[in-house]
Scaffold this motif. Sequence first.
Motif, mmCIF file in Angstrom:
data_model
loop_
_atom_site.group_PDB
_atom_site.id
_atom_site.type_symbol
_atom_site.label_atom_id
_atom_site.label_comp_id
_atom_site.label_asym_id
_atom_site.label_seq_id
_atom_site.Cartn_x
_atom_site.Cartn_y
_atom_site.Cartn_z
ATOM 1 N N UNK A 76 0.832 -1.253 0.155
ATOM 2 C CA UNK A 76 -0.003 -0.015 -0.028
ATOM 3 C C UNK A 76 0.815 1.385 -0.054
ATOM 4 N N UNK A 77 0.534 2.111 -0.627
ATOM 5 C CA UNK A 77 1.196 3.521 -0.629
ATOM 6 C C UNK A 77 1.522 3.866 0.846
ATOM 7 N N UNK A 78 2.514 4.421 1.011
ATOM 8 C CA UNK A 78 2.658 5.077 2.312
ATOM 9 C C UNK A 78 1.919 6.334 2.721
ATOM 10 N N UNK A 79 1.089 6.279 3.900
ATOM 11 C CA UNK A 79 0.256 7.421 4.348
ATOM 12 C C UNK A 79 1.065 8.497 4.456
ATOM 13 N N UNK A 80 0.595 9.764 3.892
ATOM 14 C CA UNK A 80 1.188 10.699 4.082
ATOM 15 C C UNK A 80 0.921 11.457 5.183
ATOM 16 N N UNK A 81 2.050 12.184 5.904
ATOM 17 C CA UNK A 81 1.735 12.768 7.384
ATOM 18 C C UNK A 81 0.886 14.176 6.879
ATOM 19 N N UNK A 137 0.522 16.272 3.521
ATOM 20 C CA UNK A 137 -0.781 16.929 2.868
ATOM 21 C C UNK A 137 -1.007 18.131 2.684
ATOM 22 N N UNK A 138 -0.501 18.940 3.652
ATOM 23 C CA UNK A 138 -0.759 20.542 3.671
ATOM 24 C C UNK A 138 0.269 21.242 2.397
ATOM 25 N N UNK A 139 1.202 20.410 2.651
ATOM 26 C CA UNK A 139 2.221 21.175 1.482
ATOM 27 C C UNK A 139 1.677 20.580 0.079
ATOM 28 N N UNK A 173 -8.186 12.272 0.427
ATOM 29 C CA UNK A 173 -7.684 12.885 1.874
ATOM 30 C C UNK A 173 -8.835 13.549 2.689
ATOM 31 N N UNK A 174 -9.975 13.659 2.199
ATOM 32 C CA UNK A 174 -11.371 13.969 2.756
ATOM 33 C C UNK A 174 -10.803 15.482 3.186
#
Length: 126
Positions: free
Chosen positions: A12-17, A21-23, A120-121
Amino acid sequence: MSTSTKRSPVPKPTQLTTQEIQQIYSRYQNDLQSLAGKIGELEQEAEEHALVLTTLDEALAEEPDRKCFRLIGGILVERTVKEVVPALKTNLENIQKVIATLAEQYKTKEVEFEAFKQEYNIRPVA
């Protein structure tokens, strides 16, 4: 004996912090904003070209050998109306093609941005 190869599950793709996500969200916003700015700038330039062409078309019909001046790379050059009008028409067509290309890029980037927000909702706070 048969050799069976075990397939490892698709990672699975690694979850972004949250910070990542903000960047990415900010990058999408900046990209869309810069594309919109460039489109606006080119549309204004196209309008200026159209205005000049309207004026020069009258001169072309009456006096095709009339002097006119054109700014090329910061240098003012003397030409005739019949020499300048075709170049301006070509420039206008090229500007319109670039505007269409940038508009397509904007739409594509906008779709990617919406997909990212859904994934990412992300909902903007009013």
